[in-house]
Enzyme design. Structure first.
Site, mmCIF file in Angstrom:
data_model
loop_
_atom_site.group_PDB
_atom_site.id
_atom_site.type_symbol
_atom_site.label_atom_id
_atom_site.label_comp_id
_atom_site.label_asym_id
_atom_site.label_seq_id
_atom_site.Cartn_x
_atom_site.Cartn_y
_atom_site.Cartn_z
ATOM 1 N N LYS A 121 17.057 85.285 6.842
ATOM 2 C CA LYS A 121 17.071 84.413 7.759
ATOM 3 C C LYS A 121 17.336 83.404 7.119
ATOM 4 O O LYS A 121 16.659 82.531 6.521
ATOM 5 C CB LYS A 121 15.722 84.390 8.436
ATOM 6 C CG LYS A 121 15.774 83.872 9.966
ATOM 7 C CD LYS A 121 16.513 82.436 10.273
ATOM 8 C CE LYS A 121 15.674 81.319 9.898
ATOM 9 N NZ LYS A 121 16.492 80.014 9.996
ATOM 10 N N GLU B 149 9.197 78.757 -2.983
ATOM 11 C CA GLU B 149 9.857 77.320 -3.646
ATOM 12 C C GLU B 149 9.840 76.302 -2.883
ATOM 13 O O GLU B 149 10.792 76.198 -1.757
ATOM 14 C CB GLU B 149 11.270 77.923 -4.002
ATOM 15 C CG GLU B 149 11.443 79.229 -4.943
ATOM 16 C CD GLU B 149 11.245 78.574 -6.578
ATOM 17 O OE1 GLU B 149 10.739 77.411 -6.799
ATOM 18 O OE2 GLU B 149 11.025 79.680 -7.341
ATOM 19 N N CYS C 226 15.710 70.042 -4.136
ATOM 20 C CA CYS C 226 14.177 69.829 -4.391
ATOM 21 C C CYS C 226 13.924 69.397 -5.778
ATOM 22 O O CYS C 226 12.717 68.911 -6.052
ATOM 23 C CB CYS C 226 13.770 71.367 -4.273
ATOM 24 S SG CYS C 226 14.446 72.526 -5.289
ATOM 25 N N GLU D 103 9.044 63.031 -0.405
ATOM 26 C CA GLU D 103 10.492 63.375 -0.772
ATOM 27 C C GLU D 103 11.395 62.712 0.094
ATOM 28 O O GLU D 103 11.631 62.888 1.366
ATOM 29 C CB GLU D 103 10.713 65.102 -0.524
ATOM 30 C CG GLU D 103 11.522 65.803 -1.406
ATOM 31 C CD GLU D 103 11.572 67.333 -1.181
ATOM 32 O OE1 GLU D 103 11.116 67.751 -0.003
ATOM 33 O OE2 GLU D 103 11.983 68.124 -1.781
HETATM 34 P P1 NAP Z 1 12.600 73.872 6.284
HETATM 35 O O1 NAP Z 1 12.882 73.126 7.529
HETATM 36 O O2 NAP Z 1 11.440 74.258 5.756
HETATM 37 O O3 NAP Z 1 13.646 74.854 6.338
HETATM 38 C C1 NAP Z 1 13.794 76.021 5.565
HETATM 39 C C2 NAP Z 1 14.179 77.183 6.441
HETATM 40 O O4 NAP Z 1 12.987 77.502 7.074
HETATM 41 C C3 NAP Z 1 15.350 77.437 7.147
HETATM 42 O O5 NAP Z 1 15.718 78.654 7.111
HETATM 43 C C4 NAP Z 1 14.551 77.171 8.418
HETATM 44 O O6 NAP Z 1 15.336 77.482 9.625
HETATM 45 C C5 NAP Z 1 13.342 78.013 8.389
HETATM 46 N N1 NAP Z 1 12.197 77.425 9.160
HETATM 47 C C6 NAP Z 1 11.987 76.116 9.694
HETATM 48 N N2 NAP Z 1 10.955 76.235 10.511
HETATM 49 C C7 NAP Z 1 10.260 77.369 10.326
HETATM 50 C C8 NAP Z 1 8.910 78.082 10.679
HETATM 51 N N3 NAP Z 1 8.066 77.332 11.508
HETATM 52 N N4 NAP Z 1 8.731 79.298 10.435
HETATM 53 C C9 NAP Z 1 9.613 79.998 9.982
HETATM 54 N N5 NAP Z 1 10.814 79.397 9.344
HETATM 55 C C10 NAP Z 1 11.127 78.001 9.489
HETATM 56 O O7 NAP Z 1 13.332 73.050 5.060
HETATM 57 P P2 NAP Z 1 14.659 72.372 5.201
HETATM 58 O O8 NAP Z 1 14.632 70.957 5.671
HETATM 59 O O9 NAP Z 1 15.718 72.997 5.634
HETATM 60 O O10 NAP Z 1 14.898 72.303 3.203
HETATM 61 C C11 NAP Z 1 14.763 71.228 2.752
HETATM 62 C C12 NAP Z 1 13.444 71.686 1.876
HETATM 63 O O11 NAP Z 1 13.470 72.628 1.078
HETATM 64 C C13 NAP Z 1 12.962 70.424 1.043
HETATM 65 O O12 NAP Z 1 11.433 70.109 1.102
HETATM 66 C C14 NAP Z 1 13.353 70.841 -0.602
HETATM 67 O O13 NAP Z 1 12.414 70.226 -1.526
HETATM 68 C C15 NAP Z 1 12.958 72.360 -0.195
HETATM 69 N N6 NAP Z 1 13.721 73.347 -1.195
HETATM 70 C C16 NAP Z 1 12.847 73.818 -2.352
HETATM 71 C C17 NAP Z 1 13.762 74.503 -3.282
HETATM 72 C C18 NAP Z 1 12.782 74.957 -4.397
HETATM 73 O O14 NAP Z 1 13.358 75.899 -5.052
HETATM 74 N N7 NAP Z 1 11.567 74.579 -4.629
HETATM 75 C C19 NAP Z 1 14.937 74.554 -3.215
HETATM 76 C C20 NAP Z 1 15.717 74.245 -2.224
HETATM 77 C C21 NAP Z 1 15.088 73.452 -1.064
HETATM 78 P P3 NAP Z 1 16.323 76.611 10.497
HETATM 79 O O15 NAP Z 1 17.251 75.890 9.639
HETATM 80 O O16 NAP Z 1 16.660 77.347 11.603
HETATM 81 O O17 NAP Z 1 15.362 75.516 11.086
#
Ligand code: NAP
Length: 476
Positions: free
Chosen positions: A175, A251, A285, A380
């Site tokens: 997804k 992650e 991240c 962040e």
């Molecule tokens: P996010 O809101 O958590 O979204 C990530 C993914 O989860 C997207 O596919 C999103 O779908 C989905 N999602 C959102 N709400 C959900 C729920 N309630 N249940 C299941 N899936 C759900 O994060 P983001 O804002 O897109 O990404 C940024 C974050 O990712 C930052 O905190 C960053 O640090 C972290 N990150 C971490 C790493 C690492 O390797 N540690 C690498 C890259 C990014 P939708 O897009 O459809 O909402």
């Protein structure tokens, strides 16, 4: 014959499928739609899970050499279509084209790595402590894997999971982020062309991330959840996955400190700061969130960093020479504005930037004298903002750096080898950059501690996330 990679469909059980419900994907640089994509449902997700389960045994039974050859085919195809993939990525994520090209190579390096590493999933024989028994272990694939990925690295966050899962013998349901589904679907086209059988890789595009996430993390046939994204979503997926005791790899978010000691090579530190902060407009991240600079070089560092940041070129990622693209969406921009305003209200000095530009763009910014209780220190920021704090002793620097629930990446600069060893060991982070602002590559274990994650991606450890160890005890 090769088909175009820009496809407005999802990919289930070997077929590209549409839906009467769709949603628009917006280019963050222009605010305009770049296309529509199916808005799939929980019912579609159930179908994909059944197909993945059906495909698992035949895929797992293929000799590992054959599986790895198919993964290698995918590597060759990604290489061949690098420019097309990078263009799709820039259109949907806004990152400069030069960065998208680097991401294709970076993402693909995991495909190459695991097409080799898949052949080395050794078990072992274990000396028995008494006679009459013979002990050994074998490694077997976990089963159906569900992955949920973010928008900030639309290709690499998928390949770091997909390549080891496929090499290990797992099937895989993805997804992708709703902001960046087209890169994921382009990858599905290449998986198909590589000859990877139907049902082994599937892509569910949807705006209903909560509903799809719940189905994937609670369905009994899914044996593992691999998630990259925010800590809050990771936490809720972990709670949901607990019901069926699934394996998890997470992650999650970071809050990376960057320490500059008086004995650092200041020019190297500036180059590392620019690399560690401004990639993808600060939306990584591992992006530096907090700069801690020792008192003796604080002013010199702030002046040199400000001069370097002023030279960065902001604009549409498709334009030549652009180094900093837009934020992903208005919500991303608002968070950056809120953090800067909060810091200024608490006494921070704006050395450069500090303002939103038109659309989703924000000026590359340097702030000095940031108060320790600012939002910038605690959360962040995910934007092109350097927040500078000062410290006087090594102990204080370590205490400040570790004063966060996160523990993904940390960086520091010092030319003193003894200090380098001490500080590297004391920092609470899964990855430490010592005199460098870039740490990630396919051969190294990427991942966090504390609330930044569980498990590792890349390296020889990355494939263990998709394998179970089975212990065999032979009687005589
Ligand atoms: P996010 O809101 O958590 O979204 C990530 C993914 O989860 C997207 O596919 C999103 O779908 C989905 N999602 C959102 N709400 C959900 C729920 N309630 N249940 C299941 N899936 C759900 O994060 P983001 O804002 O897109 O990404 C940024 C974050 O990712 C930052 O905190 C960053 O640090 C972290 N990150 C971490 C790493 C690492 O390797 N540690 C690498 C890259 C990014 P939708 O897009 O459809 O909402």
């Amino acid at each position: 014959m090769h088909q175009p990679l820009f496809i407005e469909q999802a990919y289930i059980d070997g077929k590209f499928v549409g839906s009467k419900h769709t949603f628009q994907v917006i280019n963050p640089a222009t605010g305009k739609s770049i296309g529509q994509i199916p808005d799939l449902t929980v019912a579609d997700t159930k179908k994909a899970i059944i197909a993945a389960d059906k495909a698992w045994k035949p895929w797992n039974s293929l000799p590992v050499g054959e599986r790895c050859t198919l993964v290698r085919n995918l590597y060759e195809l990604i290489r061949k279509h690098k420019d097309e993939l990078a263009r799709i990525m820039t259109l949907e994520s806004g990152k400069p084209l030069t960065e998208s090209l680097v991401e294709v190579d970076y993402g693909n390096s995991f495909v190459e790595w695991f097409s080799e590493e898949g052949k080395r999933t050794y078990g072992e024989t274990i000396p028995a402590l008494k006679s009459g028994i013979h002990l050994s272990t074998i490694k077997q694939s976990v089963g159906v894997v569900a992955a949920i990925t973010p928008w900030n690295f639309p290709l690499a966050m998928i390949t770091r999971k997909l390549a080891p899962a496929l090499a290990a013998g797992c099937t895989f349901i993805l997804k992708p982020a709703s902001q960046t589904p087209f890169t994921a679907i382009a990858l599905a086209r290449l998986v198909d062309e590589a000859g990877i059988p139907k049902g082994v890789f599937q892509v569910i595009t949807s705006k209903d991330s909560q509903g799809i996430g719940k189905e994937l993390s609670t369905h009994p046939l899914v044996r593992k959840i691999s998630f990259t994204g925010s800590t809050s979503v990771g936490r809720s997926l972990m709670e949901q996955a607990a019901g069926t005791i699934k394996r998890v790899s997470f992650e999650l978010g970071g809050n990376a400190p960057f320490l500059v000691f008086d004995d650092a090579d200041i020019d190297k530190a500036i180059a590392g700061a620019i690399a560690g902060k401004f990639r993808n407009s600060g939306q990584t991240c591992v992006a530096v969130n907090r700069f801690y600079v020792q008192e003796g070089i604080y002013s010199a560092f702030a002046d040199k960093l400000t001069a370097a940041v002023k030279k960065l070129k902001v604009g549409d990622g498709l334009k030549k020479g652009v180094q900093v693209g837009p934020l992903i969406n208005p919500a991303g921009l608002e968070k950056v504005q809120e953090h800067v305003q909060d810091a200024v209200d608490k006494g921070a000095v704006v050395k450069t930037g500090g303002k939103a530009l038109k659309g989703n763009f924000y000026e590359p910014t340097v702030l000095t004298d940031v108060a320790p209780n600012s939002l910038l220190a605690q959360e962040e920021t995910f934007g092109p903002v350097c927040a500078l704090f000062s410290f006087s002793t090594e102990e204080e620097a370590i205490r400040l750096a570790n004063d966060t629930p996160f523990g993904l990446a940390a960086y520091f600069y010092s030319e003193n080898i003894h200090r380098c060893r001490r500080v590297a060991e004391a920092l609470e982070a899964g990855m430490v950059g010592i005199n460098t602002g870039m740490v990630s590559n396919a051969s190294a274990p990427f991942g966090g501690i504390k609330q930044s994650g569980i498990g590792r991606e890349g390296s020889r450890y990355g494939i263990d996330e998709y394998l179970e160890i089975k212990y065999l005890c032979y009687g005589e």
